[in-house]
Design a protein around this motif. Structure first.
Motif, PDB file in Angstrom:
ATOM      1  N   UNK A 105       0.827  -1.205   0.000  1.00  0.00           N
ATOM      2  CA  UNK A 105       0.000   0.000   0.000  1.00  0.00           C
ATOM      3  C   UNK A 105       0.863   1.257   0.000  1.00  0.00           C
ATOM      4  N   UNK A 106       1.901   1.259   0.835  1.00  0.00           N
ATOM      5  CA  UNK A 106       2.761   2.431   0.919  1.00  0.00           C
ATOM      6  C   UNK A 106       3.521   2.660  -0.379  1.00  0.00           C
ATOM      7  N   UNK A 107       3.926   1.574  -1.035  1.00  0.00           N
ATOM      8  CA  UNK A 107       4.624   1.721  -2.317  1.00  0.00           C
ATOM      9  C   UNK A 107       3.706   2.371  -3.347  1.00  0.00           C
ATOM     10  N   UNK A 119      10.976   2.768 -10.942  1.00  0.00           N
ATOM     11  CA  UNK A 119      11.689   1.487 -10.957  1.00  0.00           C
ATOM     12  C   UNK A 119      12.413   1.251  -9.632  1.00  0.00           C
ATOM     13  N   UNK A 120      13.066   2.309  -9.126  1.00  0.00           N
ATOM     14  CA  UNK A 120      13.750   2.181  -7.845  1.00  0.00           C
ATOM     15  C   UNK A 120      12.787   1.911  -6.707  1.00  0.00           C
ATOM     16  N   UNK A 121      11.669   2.613  -6.733  1.00  0.00           N
ATOM     17  CA  UNK A 121      10.666   2.418  -5.690  1.00  0.00           C
ATOM     18  C   UNK A 121      10.066   1.019  -5.777  1.00  0.00           C
ATOM     19  N   UNK A 122       9.820   0.559  -7.005  1.00  0.00           N
ATOM     20  CA  UNK A 122       9.283  -0.783  -7.176  1.00  0.00           C
ATOM     21  C   UNK A 122      10.251  -1.855  -6.708  1.00  0.00           C
ATOM     22  N   UNK A 123      11.541  -1.649  -7.029  1.00  0.00           N
ATOM     23  CA  UNK A 123      12.558  -2.619  -6.599  1.00  0.00           C
ATOM     24  C   UNK A 123      12.652  -2.670  -5.079  1.00  0.00           C
ATOM     25  N   UNK A 124      12.692  -1.495  -4.444  1.00  0.00           N
ATOM     26  CA  UNK A 124      12.784  -1.453  -2.990  1.00  0.00           C
ATOM     27  C   UNK A 124      11.542  -2.052  -2.349  1.00  0.00           C
TER      28      UNK A 124
END
Length: 335
Positions: free
Chosen positions: A28-30, A246-251
């Motif tokens: 949810x936060x992502x 992309x970075x947020x998705x990876x993290x």
């Protein structure tokens, strides 16, 4: 102990639920962060595009105003002098629309001179502009003395706006039929006292709007530069958004996987700490959630523990089984 297992079960269930909720919260936060990121980047792009567009429009207006201010100043100076005389030539013939007695004179050297009033001066200066400048200057009026000063469609709209709104200027950008971009500008020209010598017969009074100074600027090059700059801004913002997402998705995926590992570990821990259905005879364990009548649901203890923990088995014999299975070896060992 069964009692201890039953007491531990609520705690293990709580840990499992916490791990599950953590994974859900991370997802949810992502999504929320991704939405906020897109909102911020979108707002930044919109503001930058607006700023570039506003700057370009400001340059159009300033260019047109500068030209208009120069022409108006020249007209005012000429009017204060009562007109200026220049030698008659093919390029400067007498003005047939100037109805004054002293329009044409001869100087003491016998040269024929003709008077240049503000309107004629404006036409002469406009005619000297090279075509490659992309600048067109003309006088327009809905009651012209000179027929060529009748307004075009957009100039008529501008004059109507100046009259009804009491404005001093009008301007707009327009895409021409040949694909080029032009900025149209009209400056209001009120009747001055010197103008009434010619225009008073038309019913004008001092301060009345007798026409306008029309200026057309070819702004194609500046327009293309503006669009190229806006395109560059869009590409940069899109690239930044893509990299951040992309970075947020990876993290986020990495954190979710860790939460899922914890959830799986807790699930295995719950199975080991709970009550295990075990056969009283062969000591096989029934897999969780499987029916007792299912033959494949019963597995060896070693198999069950090996699948649910990281423990590894090494086989041997206890003294009792050694005595029962290998009595001779057991006696030899004990003697």
């Amino acid at each position: 102990m069964p009692g201890e297992s039953q007491e531990a079960e609520p705690h293990v269930s709580a840990l499992s639920e916490a791990a599950r909720q953590t994974a859900k919260s991370i997802r949810t936060q992502v999504w929320v962060m991704a939405g906020g990121l897109l909102l911020v980047i979108g707002a930044s792009l919109g503001w930058n595009l607006w700023s570039v567009e506003k700057h370009a429009r400001g340059l159009e207006w300033e260019a047109a105003r500068s030209i208009a201010d120069t022409i108006v100043a020249m007209r005012a100076w000429t009017a204060k002098q009562g007109g200026i005389y220049v030698p008659v030539s093919d390029r400067v013939p007498p003005n047939p629309y100037l109805k004054v007695a002293d329009r044409d004179v001869t100087d003491d050297r016998g040269r024929r001179l003709t008077k240049i009033n503000p309107a004629y001066l404006t036409r002469l200066v406009a005619g000297e502009l090279p075509s490659q400048t992309g600048i067109e200057i003309r006088l327009v009026s809905d009651r012209p003395l000179r027929p060529d000063n009748r307004p075009r469609r957009w100039e008529a709209e501008a004059l109507e706006f100046l009259k009804t709104q009491g404005a001093t200027e009008w301007g707009q950008e327009e895409l021409r039929r040949d694909g080029r971009v032009a900025f149209r500008y009209v400056r209001a020209l009120p009747a001055e006292a010197a103008c009434l010598k010619c225009h008073g017969a038309q019913g004008y009074r001092k301060g009345d709007l007798k026409g306008g100074l029309s200026i057309s600027l070819d702004y194609t090059s500046a327009f293309e530069v503006t669009r190229a700059r806006q395109g560059s801004l869009a590409i940069w913002h899109g690239t930044i958004a893509l990299v951040c997402l992309l970075g947020l998705g990876w993290l986020g995926r990495k954190l979710v996987r860790k939460a899922e590992v914890v959830e799986g570990f807790v699930a295995r821990l719950r199975v080991l700490e709970g009550l295990l259905p075990i056969c009283s005879s062969c000591k096989k364990i029934r897999l969780e959630g499987r029916a007792e009548s299912d033959q494949d649901a019963w597995v060896e203890v070693e198999t069950y523990v090996g699948e649910h923990t990281h423990a590894q088995f090494s086989h041997g014999l206890c003294p009792e089984c050694l005595e029962r299975l290998y009595p001779e070896f057991s006696r030899r060992r004990g003697g």
